[in-house]
Design a protein around this motif. Structure first.
Motif, PDB file in Angstrom:
ATOM      1  N   SER A   1     -27.403  58.362  69.042  1.00 30.79           N
ATOM      2  CA  SER A   1     -27.039  57.124  68.359  1.00 30.79           C
ATOM      3  C   SER A   1     -25.817  56.445  68.949  1.00 30.79           C
ATOM      4  O   SER A   1     -25.840  55.242  69.225  1.00 30.79           O
ATOM      5  CB  SER A   1     -26.818  57.396  66.871  1.00 30.79           C
ATOM      6  OG  SER A   1     -25.761  58.328  66.687  1.00 30.79           O
ATOM      7  N   SER A   2     -24.738  57.172  69.147  1.00 32.49           N
ATOM      8  CA  SER A   2     -23.481  56.546  69.549  1.00 32.49           C
ATOM      9  C   SER A   2     -23.304  56.444  71.052  1.00 32.49           C
ATOM     10  O   SER A   2     -22.315  55.882  71.534  1.00 32.49           O
ATOM     11  CB  SER A   2     -22.298  57.326  68.964  1.00 32.49           C
ATOM     12  OG  SER A   2     -22.285  58.652  69.466  1.00 32.49           O
ATOM     13  N   GLN A   3     -24.254  56.958  71.823  1.00 33.78           N
ATOM     14  CA  GLN A   3     -24.126  56.909  73.277  1.00 33.78           C
ATOM     15  C   GLN A   3     -25.270  56.140  73.939  1.00 33.78           C
ATOM     16  O   GLN A   3     -25.031  55.251  74.759  1.00 33.78           O
ATOM     17  CB  GLN A   3     -24.056  58.339  73.833  1.00 33.78           C
ATOM     18  CG  GLN A   3     -22.848  59.107  73.304  1.00 33.78           C
ATOM     19  CD  GLN A   3     -22.740  60.495  73.900  1.00 33.78           C
ATOM     20  OE1 GLN A   3     -22.902  60.676  75.100  1.00 33.78           O
ATOM     21  NE2 GLN A   3     -22.464  61.487  73.066  1.00 33.78           N
TER      22      GLN A   3
ATOM     23  N   PRO B   1     -24.196  52.307  72.046  1.00 31.73           N
ATOM     24  CA  PRO B   1     -23.027  52.893  72.712  1.00 31.73           C
ATOM     25  C   PRO B   1     -21.701  52.469  72.080  1.00 31.73           C
ATOM     26  O   PRO B   1     -21.351  51.295  72.073  1.00 31.73           O
ATOM     27  CB  PRO B   1     -23.148  52.374  74.144  1.00 31.73           C
ATOM     28  CG  PRO B   1     -24.601  52.087  74.326  1.00 31.73           C
ATOM     29  CD  PRO B   1     -25.067  51.599  72.983  1.00 31.73           C
ATOM     30  N   LEU B   2     -21.007  53.443  71.504  1.00 32.15           N
ATOM     31  CA  LEU B   2     -19.658  53.286  70.975  1.00 32.15           C
ATOM     32  C   LEU B   2     -19.556  52.253  69.852  1.00 32.15           C
ATOM     33  O   LEU B   2     -18.466  51.764  69.556  1.00 32.15           O
ATOM     34  CB  LEU B   2     -18.681  52.937  72.102  1.00 32.15           C
ATOM     35  CG  LEU B   2     -18.578  53.949  73.249  1.00 32.15           C
ATOM     36  CD1 LEU B   2     -17.610  53.447  74.311  1.00 32.15           C
ATOM     37  CD2 LEU B   2     -18.146  55.312  72.735  1.00 32.15           C
ATOM     38  N   SER B   3     -20.659  51.913  69.204  1.00 28.63           N
ATOM     39  CA  SER B   3     -20.608  50.981  68.075  1.00 28.63           C
ATOM     40  C   SER B   3     -19.985  51.657  66.865  1.00 28.63           C
ATOM     41  O   SER B   3     -20.235  52.836  66.593  1.00 28.63           O
ATOM     42  CB  SER B   3     -22.012  50.492  67.716  1.00 28.63           C
ATOM     43  OG  SER B   3     -22.520  49.622  68.697  1.00 28.63           O
ATOM     44  N   VAL B   4     -19.197  50.893  66.109  1.00 31.48           N
ATOM     45  CA  VAL B   4     -18.541  51.452  64.938  1.00 31.48           C
ATOM     46  C   VAL B   4     -19.496  51.535  63.750  1.00 31.48           C
ATOM     47  O   VAL B   4     -19.232  52.261  62.792  1.00 31.48           O
ATOM     48  CB  VAL B   4     -17.288  50.621  64.586  1.00 31.48           C
ATOM     49  CG1 VAL B   4     -17.662  49.301  63.925  1.00 31.48           C
ATOM     50  CG2 VAL B   4     -16.327  51.418  63.708  1.00 31.48           C
ATOM     51  N   GLU B   5     -20.625  50.820  63.808  1.00 29.45           N
ATOM     52  CA  GLU B   5     -21.642  50.882  62.774  1.00 29.45           C
ATOM     53  C   GLU B   5     -23.008  50.805  63.435  1.00 29.45           C
ATOM     54  O   GLU B   5     -23.187  50.072  64.405  1.00 29.45           O
ATOM     55  CB  GLU B   5     -21.509  49.730  61.778  1.00 29.45           C
ATOM     56  CG  GLU B   5     -20.199  49.727  61.007  1.00 29.45           C
ATOM     57  CD  GLU B   5     -20.080  48.510  60.112  1.00 29.45           C
ATOM     58  OE1 GLU B   5     -20.000  48.719  58.883  1.00 29.45           O
ATOM     59  OE2 GLU B   5     -20.082  47.381  60.624  1.00 29.45           O
ATOM     60  N   ALA B   6     -23.987  51.542  62.909  1.00 31.59           N
ATOM     61  CA  ALA B   6     -25.326  51.527  63.508  1.00 31.59           C
ATOM     62  C   ALA B   6     -26.370  51.979  62.501  1.00 31.59           C
ATOM     63  O   ALA B   6     -26.081  52.757  61.579  1.00 31.59           O
ATOM     64  CB  ALA B   6     -25.387  52.428  64.744  1.00 31.59           C
TER      65      ALA B   6
END
Length: 315
Positions: free
Chosen positions: A94-96, A100-105
Motif C-alpha cells: 500500500s505505502s510503497q 507511494p508515501l501517501s499519508v492517506e490511502a
C-alpha cells in the motif's frame, strides 16, 4: 464540496476460476506525502504487518498508534486463508507500490479492502471517495423487469447485511431472471453500527438507477460499504452462523512516537486529493498465492466504465 469526475473506459477478460496473482487494485491516494524516514512511515509499516497477522483470524480488524489509523475488511464469504492472502498483499504494497508515501490511502481488491490515514475514521460513515464500476453490456428489451428484480434483491441484501450482529455485516442473495440468475452482495465495514451500515448501503444502492439501469452488472464502492450485482457468481455461499468467532486479538505493536509536525486529529487540515491511475491490467501486483476470485468455469469479457468521485477532502 467540489468533486472531480474522471471517466475511464476499458475492457478486460474476467476468468471464472482460480488465479495465481492479484490484479492491481482500484485505489485512492492522497497527494500529501510523508518521508520514508519519518516515524509515521515506520509506524505505518509496523501497523500494517500487525493487521496482516490478524487477518488469518478475523474478517475485520482495526488498530491505531496515533497518528496512524488503519483497518482491513475481507469479503464475508472468504475463508481465513484467502482473507490473509489478500490483506497481506494490500498491506505490504500500500505505502510503497500502490500509494507511494501517501499519508492517506484506500486499497480496493475484489476480496478485501485496506484503508489507513493520519486521522481517525473509525465508526464514521464515509461515502467519498467513491467508485462506480459498470458492465456496459445491456440486458435487452426486458430492462424494466430486470431493474425491478435487481433492485428488490439489493434491497434485501441491504436489510440483511445491516441487521447482522458483530463486525461481519455481510449478505448475499440470488434472484431468478428468466434463465439467468442475478447475484447480489452488500457489505459494511465492521466498525459501523447497524443504523450507520443501513444508511451507507442505502445511499450506495440509490446510485444504481442513474449508473446501471439495464446493465448486466454494477458495483458501488464507498470507503465504508459496498454493493454489487452480476449475472455470474462472484462470491461463495456462506452462512454467517458458520463463521467461527475469532480468538482474542494479540495486543497492538509498540511503535515509535509520532513526529510533532503532523496535524492534530481533532482539527485536521483538509488534504488535497489525487486519484491513482486505473489498474494496469497487464501488470498484476506481486503475490505468491491468491484465493479463488470467481467461481464457475465460464470465461467472459466484461466491459466496465469507472466513475470515480474524489472529494476536496478525505472523509
Amino acid at each position: 464540496m467540489k468533486f472531480l469526475l474522471h471517466l475511464f473506459f476499458f475492457t478486460f477478460l474476467v476468468t471464472h476460476g482460480s488465479s495465481e496473482t492479484f490484479m492491481d487494485p482500484f485505489r485512492y491516494c492522497s497527494n500529501t506525502t510523508i518521508s520514508p524516514n519519518s516515524n509515521f512511515f515506520s509506524n505505518l509499516n509496523t501497523l500494517s504487518s500487525y493487521l496482516s497477522s490478524n487477518s488469518s483470524r478475523k474478517f475485520y480488524h482495526k488498530s491505531s498508534v496515533p497518528p496512524v489509523y488503519a483497518h482491513f475488511q475481507c469479503r464475508g464469504d472468504l475463508n481465513a486463508t484467502a482473507c490473509h492472502q489478500c490483506v497481506a498483499t494490500a498491506t505490504s504494497n500500500s505505502s510503497q507500490q500502490y500509494c507511494p508515501l501517501s499519508v492517506e490511502a484506500i486499497i480496493w481488491f475484489d476480496d478485501c479492502f485496506f484503508r489507513y490515514s493520519n486521522r481517525s475514521f473509525f465508526s464514521i460513515v464515509a461515502e467519498q471517495p467513491s467508485m462506480i464500476l459498470i458492465n456496459l453490456q445491456e440486458i435487452g428489451e426486458e430492462k424494466s423487469s430486470f431493474d425491478q428484480i435487481v433492485g428488490s434483491a439489493l434491497n434485501d441484501t441491504v436489510v440483511k447485511a445491516s441487521s447482522r450482529k458483530g463486525d461481519l455485516k455481510f449478505a448475499t442473495k440470488e434472484a431468478s431472471f428468466g434463465n439467468e440468475t442475478v447475484y447480489t452482495l452488500a457489505q459494511c465495514t465492521g466498525d459501523l453500527s447497524n443504523s450507520n451500515c443501513r444508511k451507507c448501503l442505502s445511499n450506495a444502492t440509490r446510485r444504481f438507477p442513474d449508473c446501471c439501469s439495464g446493465k448486466k452488472g454494477g458495483r458501488i464502492l464507498f470507503p465504508s460499504c459496498s454493493v454489487r450485482y452480476e449475472l455470474y457468481p462472484f462470491y461463495e455461499s456462506v452462512s454467517p452462523s458458520s463463521v467461527s468467532p475469532p480468538p482474542a486479538s494479540v495486543p497492538p505493536p509498540t511503535v515509535s512516537s509520532p513526529p510533532a509536525f503532523f496535524p492534530p486529529t481533532t482539527a485536521p487540515s483538509p488534504p488535497a486529493s489525487i486519484l491513482a491511475p486505473p489498474p494496469t491490467l497487464s501488470s498484476p501486483a506481486p503475490s505468491t498465492a491468491a484465493p479463488q476470485l470467481l467461481s464457475g468455469n465460464l470465461a467472459a469479457t466484461v466491459a466496465l466504465v469507472m466513475a470515480i468521485f474524489v472529494g476536496s477532502y478525505f472523509p
